[in-house]
Design a protein around this motif. Structure first.
Motif, PDB file in Angstrom:
ATOM      1  N   GLY A  94       9.137   2.273  19.713  1.00 30.05           N
ATOM      2  CA  GLY A  94       8.750   1.919  18.361  1.00 30.05           C
ATOM      3  C   GLY A  94       9.667   0.881  17.752  1.00 30.05           C
ATOM      4  N   CYS A  95       9.077  -0.076  17.063  1.00 34.09           N
ATOM      5  CA  CYS A  95       9.822  -1.168  16.452  1.00 34.09           C
ATOM      6  C   CYS A  95       9.358  -1.327  15.004  1.00 34.09           C
ATOM      7  CB  CYS A  95       9.568  -2.446  17.243  1.00 34.09           C
ATOM      8  SG  CYS A  95      10.351  -3.899  16.564  1.00 34.09           S
ATOM      9  N   PRO A  96      10.199  -0.983  14.005  1.00 33.31           N
ATOM     10  CA  PRO A  96       9.792  -1.180  12.617  1.00 33.31           C
ATOM     11  C   PRO A  96       9.675  -2.672  12.301  1.00 33.31           C
ATOM     12  CG  PRO A  96      12.065  -0.468  12.724  1.00 33.31           C
ATOM     13  CD  PRO A  96      11.547  -0.448  14.120  1.00 33.31           C
ATOM     14  N   VAL A  97       8.573  -3.060  11.683  1.00 32.81           N
ATOM     15  CA  VAL A  97       8.355  -4.474  11.384  1.00 32.81           C
ATOM     16  C   VAL A  97       8.227  -4.759   9.887  1.00 32.81           C
ATOM     17  CG1 VAL A  97       7.401  -5.087  13.631  1.00 32.81           C
ATOM     18  CG2 VAL A  97       5.888  -4.223  11.859  1.00 32.81           C
ATOM     19  N   ALA A  98       8.035  -3.706   9.079  1.00 31.24           N
ATOM     20  CA  ALA A  98       7.940  -3.921   7.631  1.00 31.24           C
ATOM     21  C   ALA A  98       8.203  -2.603   6.906  1.00 31.24           C
ATOM     22  CB  ALA A  98       6.567  -4.453   7.255  1.00 31.24           C
ATOM     23  N   PHE A  99       8.700  -2.702   5.682  1.00 25.45           N
ATOM     24  CA  PHE A  99       8.971  -1.544   4.842  1.00 25.45           C
ATOM     25  C   PHE A  99       8.457  -1.836   3.441  1.00 25.45           C
ATOM     26  CE2 PHE A  99      12.369  -1.933   7.954  1.00 25.45           C
ATOM     27  CZ  PHE A  99      12.373  -0.676   8.519  1.00 25.45           C
ATOM     28  N   PHE A 100       8.004  -0.791   2.745  1.00 25.84           N
ATOM     29  CA  PHE A 100       7.712  -0.967   1.329  1.00 25.84           C
ATOM     30  C   PHE A 100       7.891   0.341   0.594  1.00 25.84           C
ATOM     31  CE2 PHE A 100       3.627  -0.254   3.348  1.00 25.84           C
ATOM     32  CZ  PHE A 100       2.901   0.545   2.477  1.00 25.84           C
ATOM     33  N   ILE A 101       8.194   0.250  -0.700  1.00 36.44           N
ATOM     34  CA  ILE A 101       8.445   1.403  -1.552  1.00 36.44           C
ATOM     35  C   ILE A 101       7.406   1.402  -2.665  1.00 36.44           C
ATOM     36  CG2 ILE A 101      10.086   2.463  -3.146  1.00 36.44           C
ATOM     37  CD1 ILE A 101      12.314   1.096  -1.548  1.00 36.44           C
ATOM     38  N   THR A 102       6.894   2.598  -2.972  1.00 33.05           N
ATOM     39  CA  THR A 102       5.911   2.721  -4.043  1.00 33.05           C
ATOM     40  C   THR A 102       6.082   4.070  -4.728  1.00 33.05           C
ATOM     41  OG1 THR A 102       3.544   2.673  -4.579  1.00 33.05           O
ATOM     42  CG2 THR A 102       4.155   3.629  -2.463  1.00 33.05           C
ATOM     43  N   ASN A 103       5.530   4.220  -5.924  1.00 27.86           N
ATOM     44  CA  ASN A 103       5.607   5.495  -6.632  1.00 27.86           C
ATOM     45  C   ASN A 103       4.345   6.328  -6.425  1.00 27.86           C
ATOM     46  OD1 ASN A 103       3.835   4.008  -8.135  1.00 27.86           O
ATOM     47  ND2 ASN A 103       4.788   4.451 -10.109  1.00 27.86           N
ATOM     48  N   SER A 104       3.458   5.890  -5.546  1.00 27.62           N
ATOM     49  CA  SER A 104       2.219   6.621  -5.295  1.00 27.62           C
ATOM     50  C   SER A 104       1.923   6.631  -3.794  1.00 27.62           C
ATOM     51  CB  SER A 104       1.058   5.943  -6.028  1.00 27.62           C
ATOM     52  OG  SER A 104      -0.151   6.561  -5.689  1.00 27.62           O
ATOM     53  N   GLU A 105       1.413   7.755  -3.319  1.00 26.58           N
ATOM     54  CA  GLU A 105       1.082   7.877  -1.911  1.00 26.58           C
ATOM     55  C   GLU A 105      -0.435   7.839  -1.696  1.00 26.58           C
ATOM     56  OE1 GLU A 105       3.101  10.344   1.712  1.00 26.58           O
ATOM     57  OE2 GLU A 105       2.462  11.489  -0.014  1.00 26.58           O
ATOM     58  N   SER A 106      -1.173   7.421  -2.705  1.00 25.56           N
ATOM     59  CA  SER A 106      -2.628   7.388  -2.597  1.00 25.56           C
ATOM     60  C   SER A 106      -3.086   6.284  -1.662  1.00 25.56           C
ATOM     61  CB  SER A 106      -3.262   7.182  -3.972  1.00 25.56           C
ATOM     62  OG  SER A 106      -3.053   5.864  -4.406  1.00 25.56           O
ATOM     63  N   SER A 107      -4.260   6.449  -1.099  1.00 26.77           N
ATOM     64  CA  SER A 107      -4.780   5.442  -0.172  1.00 26.77           C
ATOM     65  C   SER A 107      -5.070   4.119  -0.887  1.00 26.77           C
ATOM     66  CB  SER A 107      -6.040   5.957   0.533  1.00 26.77           C
ATOM     67  OG  SER A 107      -7.036   6.259  -0.414  1.00 26.77           O
ATOM     68  N   PHE A 108      -5.356   4.155  -2.181  1.00 27.21           N
ATOM     69  CA  PHE A 108      -5.585   2.932  -2.937  1.00 27.21           C
ATOM     70  C   PHE A 108      -4.324   2.065  -2.967  1.00 27.21           C
ATOM     71  CE2 PHE A 108      -5.573   0.474  -6.888  1.00 27.21           C
ATOM     72  CZ  PHE A 108      -6.720  -0.272  -6.697  1.00 27.21           C
ATOM     73  N   THR A 109      -3.174   2.693  -3.170  1.00 28.01           N
ATOM     74  CA  THR A 109      -1.899   1.976  -3.199  1.00 28.01           C
ATOM     75  C   THR A 109      -1.594   1.362  -1.843  1.00 28.01           C
ATOM     76  OG1 THR A 109      -1.032   3.434  -4.886  1.00 28.01           O
ATOM     77  CG2 THR A 109       0.574   2.198  -3.614  1.00 28.01           C
ATOM     78  N   ILE A 110      -1.809   2.139  -0.813  1.00 25.17           N
ATOM     79  CA  ILE A 110      -1.489   1.687   0.547  1.00 25.17           C
ATOM     80  C   ILE A 110      -2.443   0.582   0.929  1.00 25.17           C
ATOM     81  CG2 ILE A 110      -1.382   2.378   2.961  1.00 25.17           C
ATOM     82  CD1 ILE A 110      -0.666   5.193   1.880  1.00 25.17           C
TER      83      ILE A 110
END
Length: 66
Positions: free
Chosen positions: A50-66
């Motif tokens: 596995g190779c991480p290629v991107a990260f992001f932070i959000t205050n919601s775990e809903s599929s709309f946010t993702i």
């Protein structure tokens, strides 16, 4: 301008995985609410792991946010 290493890896992949930390982060906002760290991970052609290629932070775990 050339592509980043992460972009080169992503362009070769058929599968990309999304991983979440499930409320392991503390929000940097004043309300200190829940915060989620997401990682995009794919398989490295070099290491075959596995190779991480991107990260992001959000205050919601809903599929709309993702």
């Amino acid at each position: 301008m050339g592509r980043s290493v992460a972009e080169e890896i992503l362009l070769k992949q058929e599968d990309i995985n999304l991983d979440s930390t499930h409320k392991r982060c503390v929000s940097f906002l004043s309300d200190r609410g829940d915060c989620y760290l997401f990682s995009l991970v794919t398989r490295s052609d070099v290491t075959n792991k596995g190779c991480p290629v991107a990260f992001f932070i959000t205050n919601s775990e809903s599929s709309f946010t993702i």
